[in-house]
Design an enzyme around this catalytic site. Structure first.
Site, PDB file in Angstrom:
ATOM      1  N   CYS A  35       2.069  12.239 -14.674  1.00 63.07           N
ATOM      2  CA  CYS A  35       1.326  10.996 -14.925  1.00 63.07           C
ATOM      3  C   CYS A  35       0.483  11.239 -16.172  1.00 63.07           C
ATOM      4  CB  CYS A  35       0.459  10.626 -13.722  1.00 63.07           C
ATOM      5  SG  CYS A  35      -0.532   9.147 -14.056  1.00 63.07           S
ATOM      6  N   HIS A  88       5.104   8.820 -14.750  1.00 63.23           N
ATOM      7  CA  HIS A  88       4.260   7.627 -14.915  1.00 63.23           C
ATOM      8  C   HIS A  88       3.803   7.623 -16.362  1.00 63.23           C
ATOM      9  CE1 HIS A  88       2.607   7.285 -10.495  1.00 63.23           C
ATOM     10  NE2 HIS A  88       3.908   7.067 -10.565  1.00 63.23           N
ATOM     11  N   TYR A 117      -1.875  -3.586 -11.917  1.00 66.00           N
ATOM     12  CA  TYR A 117      -0.476  -3.915 -11.646  1.00 66.00           C
ATOM     13  C   TYR A 117      -0.125  -5.358 -12.008  1.00 66.00           C
ATOM     14  CZ  TYR A 117       0.094   0.723  -9.863  1.00 66.00           C
ATOM     15  OH  TYR A 117       0.156   2.097  -9.790  1.00 66.00           O
ATOM     16  N   ASP A 125       3.148   2.741 -16.104  1.00 65.28           N
ATOM     17  CA  ASP A 125       2.070   2.787 -15.122  1.00 65.28           C
ATOM     18  C   ASP A 125       0.943   1.884 -15.606  1.00 65.28           C
ATOM     19  OD1 ASP A 125       0.725   3.568 -12.884  1.00 65.28           O
ATOM     20  OD2 ASP A 125       0.104   5.513 -13.666  1.00 65.28           O
ATOM     21  N   HIS A 126       0.538   1.008 -14.768  1.00 58.77           N
ATOM     22  CA  HIS A 126      -0.552   0.062 -15.058  1.00 58.77           C
ATOM     23  C   HIS A 126      -0.242  -0.748 -16.319  1.00 58.77           C
ATOM     24  CE1 HIS A 126      -3.503   2.986 -12.861  1.00 58.77           C
ATOM     25  NE2 HIS A 126      -2.393   2.746 -12.195  1.00 58.77           N
ATOM     26  N   HIS A 163       1.630  13.877  -7.356  1.00 55.79           N
ATOM     27  CA  HIS A 163       0.885  13.132  -8.378  1.00 55.79           C
ATOM     28  C   HIS A 163      -0.429  13.837  -8.651  1.00 55.79           C
ATOM     29  CE1 HIS A 163      -1.448   9.846 -10.147  1.00 55.79           C
ATOM     30  NE2 HIS A 163      -0.304   9.228 -10.381  1.00 55.79           N
TER      31      HIS A 163
HETATM   32  C1  DNO Z   1      -2.271   4.466  -9.195  1.00 54.55           C
HETATM   33  C2  DNO Z   1      -1.277   5.325  -8.651  1.00 54.55           C
HETATM   34  C3  DNO Z   1      -1.734   6.174  -7.484  1.00 54.55           C
HETATM   35  C4  DNO Z   1      -0.555   6.964  -6.995  1.00 54.55           C
HETATM   36  C5  DNO Z   1      -0.825   7.907  -5.905  1.00 54.55           C
HETATM   37  C6  DNO Z   1       0.389   8.751  -5.666  1.00 54.55           C
HETATM   38  O1  DNO Z   1      -1.966   3.567  -9.895  1.00 54.55           O
HETATM   39  O2  DNO Z   1      -0.694   6.081  -9.652  1.00 54.55           O
HETATM   40  O3  DNO Z   1      -2.178   5.366  -6.465  1.00 54.55           O
HETATM   41  O4  DNO Z   1       0.361   6.082  -6.484  1.00 54.55           O
HETATM   42  O5  DNO Z   1      -1.902   8.710  -6.195  1.00 54.55           O
HETATM   43  O6  DNO Z   1       0.333   9.288  -4.401  1.00 54.55           O
END
Ligand code: DNO
Length: 400
Positions: free
Chosen positions: A276, A303, A373, A356-357, A238
């Site tokens: 991401c 993500h 989340y 993501d989020h 990531h």
């Molecule tokens: C946040 C996430 C991070 C991710 C880590 C992966 O929302 O994308 O906490 O899980 O960095 O190791």
């Protein structure tokens, strides 16, 4: 190309998550992204614990698709203390996951802090709440609250002047909130610090340059990727979030060049990336659709999230299809990548993707959901992304 799609997944933080597995089923996601959050960092993930957790997920008719994350012990990043033991343990955890049929692992290599924001309740015009990173607030915390020695050197003079004005207006409560926001640990980061602890651990990175950290990462990859290959587990690093140095700490997974270099160090499909879009997208130099085009063969996990870049390094998390990242161009590039994989006869066509989020919105606002989340905010994101994918795929297939 017609019947393949991205695997729709959802991050679930375990039995205490306010979104239950049954709720996840209603989002339409089929895969779960999760971790054995209760295990101390560095320890081996035992087969029986993995299997118990996996069964719990499968009993709801879902699949544990991705581990996010097996955290990397700070000793490994510094190459200090017990780091060799932690690396052996890490390999064993990968092997154990492979034995249990879990095939994708997301992880990061950010020193001390995982993802970082300065405001968890930034209200946007529709009344929903978003996460925001404000470079002025960061300077306030670093220079005026933490009073990190030499912090001033890491910021332009104008930013320090703005930070001073900002700091002088804060009451004790607001200072406390800012401190907690930055140090208490956002979901998934597994660790939180007090001011004193934080300064102490920062000191342990004294003298570690970006080149050092990069070479520690490469050594780590040379160790773990062969184990991942044997176990049939695809690793997906990531990026740094945000993708620049904080607190004078080095960060080495921030740009396309960083990603390219690290996948070249061990040239194996098991040494892959988490694309991401929100993390890479926080700086305008990262051309996300281009990255998918150029590095797509090594993307093992996605993500999807958007950011609205403001001035300087400030940004907030926008709705998934709005903001600075051209999400339809990213999606089109992912669809093309899948078509390429199909022609190549690759088995990993259905690249796992998660929304993501999401904003805290509607019922989320009354619920105590974890920052970023929320259930409804992510559900909105997933629904929009699913529609985008379906529409684009149909149009591309018919050459519309
Ligand atoms: C946040 C996430 C991070 C991710 C880590 C992966 O929302 O994308 O906490 O899980 O960095 O190791």
């Amino acid at each position: 190309m017609s019947d393949i799609k991205l695997e729709q997944t959802w991050r679930w933080f375990g039995p205490d998550d306010t979104t239950t597995l049954q709720d996840v089923k209603q989002t339409g996601a089929t895969g779960i992204v999760s971790a054995l959050h209760h295990l101390p960092i560095g320890e081996i993930w035992p087969v029986d614990e993995i299997n118990t957790y996996k069964k719990r997920i499968e009993d709801t008719g879902l699949r544990w698709s991705v581990v996010e994350s097996i955290p990397v012990h700070e000793d490994i990043k510094r190459q200090s203390g017990q780091y060799k033991t932690w690396i052996e343990n890490y390999k064993q955890s990968i092997r154990n996951l492979g034995k249990c049929g879990i095939r994708t692992v997301c992880y990061n290599f950010m020193p001390i802090l995982d993802w970082t924001r300065t405001d968890l309740e930034f209200e946007i015009e529709d009344g929903s709440k978003a996460l925001r990173f404000d470079e002025v607030a960061m300077a306030v915390f670093d220079h005026f609250i933490l009073q990190r020695p030499l912090a001033e050197k890491d910021y332009p003079g104008q930013l320090i002047r703005e930070a001073k004005v900002y700091f002088e207006k804060l009451n004790e409560n607001q200072k406390d909130t800012l401190t907690k926001t930055i140090l208490a640990g956002l979901p998934g980061s597994e660790e939180g610090y007090t001011l004193e602890e934080f300064q102490e651990i920062l000191d342990t990175y004294k003298g570690i340059t970006a080149d050092d950290l990069r070479s520690h990462l490469y050594d780590f990859l040379r160790e773990i990727i062969p184990a991942a290959e044997d176990a049939g587990v695809r690793m997906a690093i990531h990026p740094d979030d945000p993708p620049f140095s904080l607190f004078g700490l080095p960060r080495v997974v921030s740009t396309e060049q960083d990603a390219r270099s690290l996948i070249e160090v061990v040239d194996s499909p098991f040494n892959g990336l988490t694309l991401c879009t929100g993390s890479y997208g926080a700086i305008s130099d990262n051309d996300l659709p281009g990255m998918v085009k150029r590095l797509g063969q090594r993307i093992n996990f996605v993500h999807l999230r958007n950011v609205q870049r403001e001035s300087g390094r400030t940004f907030y998390e926008a709705n998934h299809l709005e903001g600075s990242v051209d999400m339809s161009a990213v999606m089109a590039a992912l669809i093309r990548e899948q078509a390429t994989r199909q022609k190549q006869g690759r088995a990993d066509l259905e690249i796992p993707m998660r929304p993501d989020h999401g904003h805290a919105m509607i019922g989320d606002l009354q619920k105590n959901s974890l920052p970023g989340y929320s259930c409804i905010g992510r559900l909105r994101g997933l629904a929009e992304l699913r529609g985008l994918e379906m529409g684009l795929r149909a149009a591309m297939l018919n050459n519309v």
